[in-house]
Design an enzyme around this catalytic site. Sequence first.
Site, PDB file in Angstrom:
ATOM      1  CE  LYS A   1      -9.265   5.355  -6.700  1.00 18.31           C
ATOM      2  NZ  LYS A   1      -8.410   4.730  -5.986  1.00 18.31           N
TER       3      LYS A   1
HETATM    4  C1  LIG Z   1      -8.526   4.527  -4.617  1.00 11.49           C
HETATM    5  C2  LIG Z   1      -7.387   3.476  -4.153  1.00 11.49           C
HETATM    6  C3  LIG Z   1      -7.724   2.839  -2.681  1.00 11.49           C
HETATM    7  C4  LIG Z   1      -9.004   3.226  -1.929  1.00 11.49           C
HETATM    8  O1  LIG Z   1     -10.357   2.960  -2.311  1.00 11.49           O
HETATM    9  P1  LIG Z   1     -11.520   3.678  -1.891  1.00 11.49           P
HETATM   10  O2  LIG Z   1     -12.678   3.297  -2.596  1.00 11.49           O
HETATM   11  O3  LIG Z   1     -11.356   5.351  -1.616  1.00 11.49           O
HETATM   12  O4  LIG Z   1     -11.818   3.446  -0.462  1.00 11.49           O
HETATM   13  C5  LIG Z   1      -7.047   1.889  -2.397  1.00 11.49           C
HETATM   14  N1  LIG Z   1      -6.076   1.432  -2.890  1.00 11.49           N
HETATM   15  C6  LIG Z   1      -5.832   1.902  -4.086  1.00 11.49           C
HETATM   16  C7  LIG Z   1      -4.163   1.458  -4.875  1.00 11.49           C
HETATM   17  C8  LIG Z   1      -6.475   3.039  -4.710  1.00 11.49           C
HETATM   18  O5  LIG Z   1      -6.290   3.468  -5.940  1.00 11.49           O
END
Ligand SMILES: *Cc1c(COP(=O)(O)O)cnc(C)c1O
Length: 486
Positions: free
Chosen positions: A124
């Site tokens: 993120k």
């Molecule tokens: C947010 C997240 C996901 C999922 O990502 P999306 O964009 O919601 O599909 C997967 N793995 C981790 C570690 C995350 O923080």
Amino acid sequence: MQYVSTRGHAATPSFSEILLGGLAPDGGLYLPAQYPQVSGAELDQWRKLSYADLAFEVLRKFATDIPEADLKALAHKTYTADVYRNTRAGEHAAEITPLRTLEEQGGKKLVLQSLSNGPTLAFKDMAMQLLGNLFEYALAKQGAELNIVGATSGDTGSAAEYAMRGKKGIRVFMLSPHKKMSAFQTAQMFSLQDPNIFNLAIEGVFDDCQDIVKAISNDLEYKAAKKIGTVNSINWARVVAQVVYYFRGYLAATTSNEQKVSFTVPSGNFGNICAGHIARMMGLPIDKLVVATNENDVLDEFFRTGIYRVRKSAETYHTSSPSMDISKASNFERFVYDLLGRDSARVKDLFHKVETAGGFDLSGQAGSDGNEFTSVIQYGFASGRSTHADRLETIRFAEKTYGITVDTHTADGIKVAREHLTPGVTMIVLETALPAKFNETIREALGRDADRPAGFENIEALPQRFEVMPADAARVKAYVAQHTGL
Ligand SMILES: *Cc1c(COP(=O)(O)O)cnc(C)c1O
């Protein structure tokens, strides 16, 4: 570049106009009126670029109303070796998203793309760090301020706080369930001492936090008066920032544009893989986009059957890959819009049906809502799911066979990716977090702690700054009002 709502609202705002907002006025999501195209000649030129310059080239196709010199400066401020420094041995921070070959046999090749070297050790940061700089830039231009109110069970909140800390014109009020996050995640958020970051530990569960944020969002008068905004996964700028690393992964894994690659993406809200879909629509030679879910398999079910059935709270499991524990996928509507040939009236009907009947059916069977499931394959999508036992096994397998420790979400990705290997097409798995973030399961799998990047050794011992509060929207509203002075 103009943007349209998936549900057909008449306005066509610019990038800057949707940057600080969320949903379109009709409840739809924003997408470009047309996807910008990338030519073979352009792709060739992009092979030589640094990550920051590549990010600029992609961004300028979408953010056409921001002066190019400013956009370039923002990309260079964001994508630095210092910000993305939490590399493993053998990785170069300057690459920002380094690739590593995991296995190669009989023409089948599996590669890992590290997206988790940023400040909070999860992918993120790739988008949120850019968003922090874009927000600060846009607010300064307008002489405006923004108070972000959000709810988190872990990764999103910390990524938002590390992106917005110390930014002028921005405050963050992040609600989390009191004593329900891991010790590491709690320490990451609560140890921030920046005066513009406010951690509210709510006496309740994550859903209580989310309900309070919804209540605040629905109080339009309060929202306007206190200049409230959000940074959730439907934010368009976050999706665009994620498009960049699909280009980067492709260019780093290939030597000519004749070659194709596939991506496997650990998925929850469909934000990450939606960016892959957009990269493909722009002309990036992607063969397959493989959705990997955990036991919360609403997306796997759709990509196997054409039936989208959102889960009730009681059917939503708490798993050891908790950032994928979703009941519905908030970005999925963007793909459905393309799948239905951009027919916004039908999108509106189908997502109304999600609210009233819990889902829709595009399988083409008698009584279904359409037969577009047959076209899914043209968009390259495939899927698979993984369980807690699979995660443990994959973490052990990766340690033994590849010599690296992977986190639980990435383990879901590797498990599913290995089921979709094709000779001659490199499969890239996106690493969405580092294992230190989910140490409890690493201990269960390997009987030892995950390594921690330098600087995180004693994070739990740092002084913490947070406010405990009952699950009461009125109390949160009063707190925000008091601390913004608005
Ligand atoms: C947010 C997240 C996901 C999922 O990502 P999306 O964009 O919601 O599909 C997967 N793995 C981790 C570690 C995350 O923080």
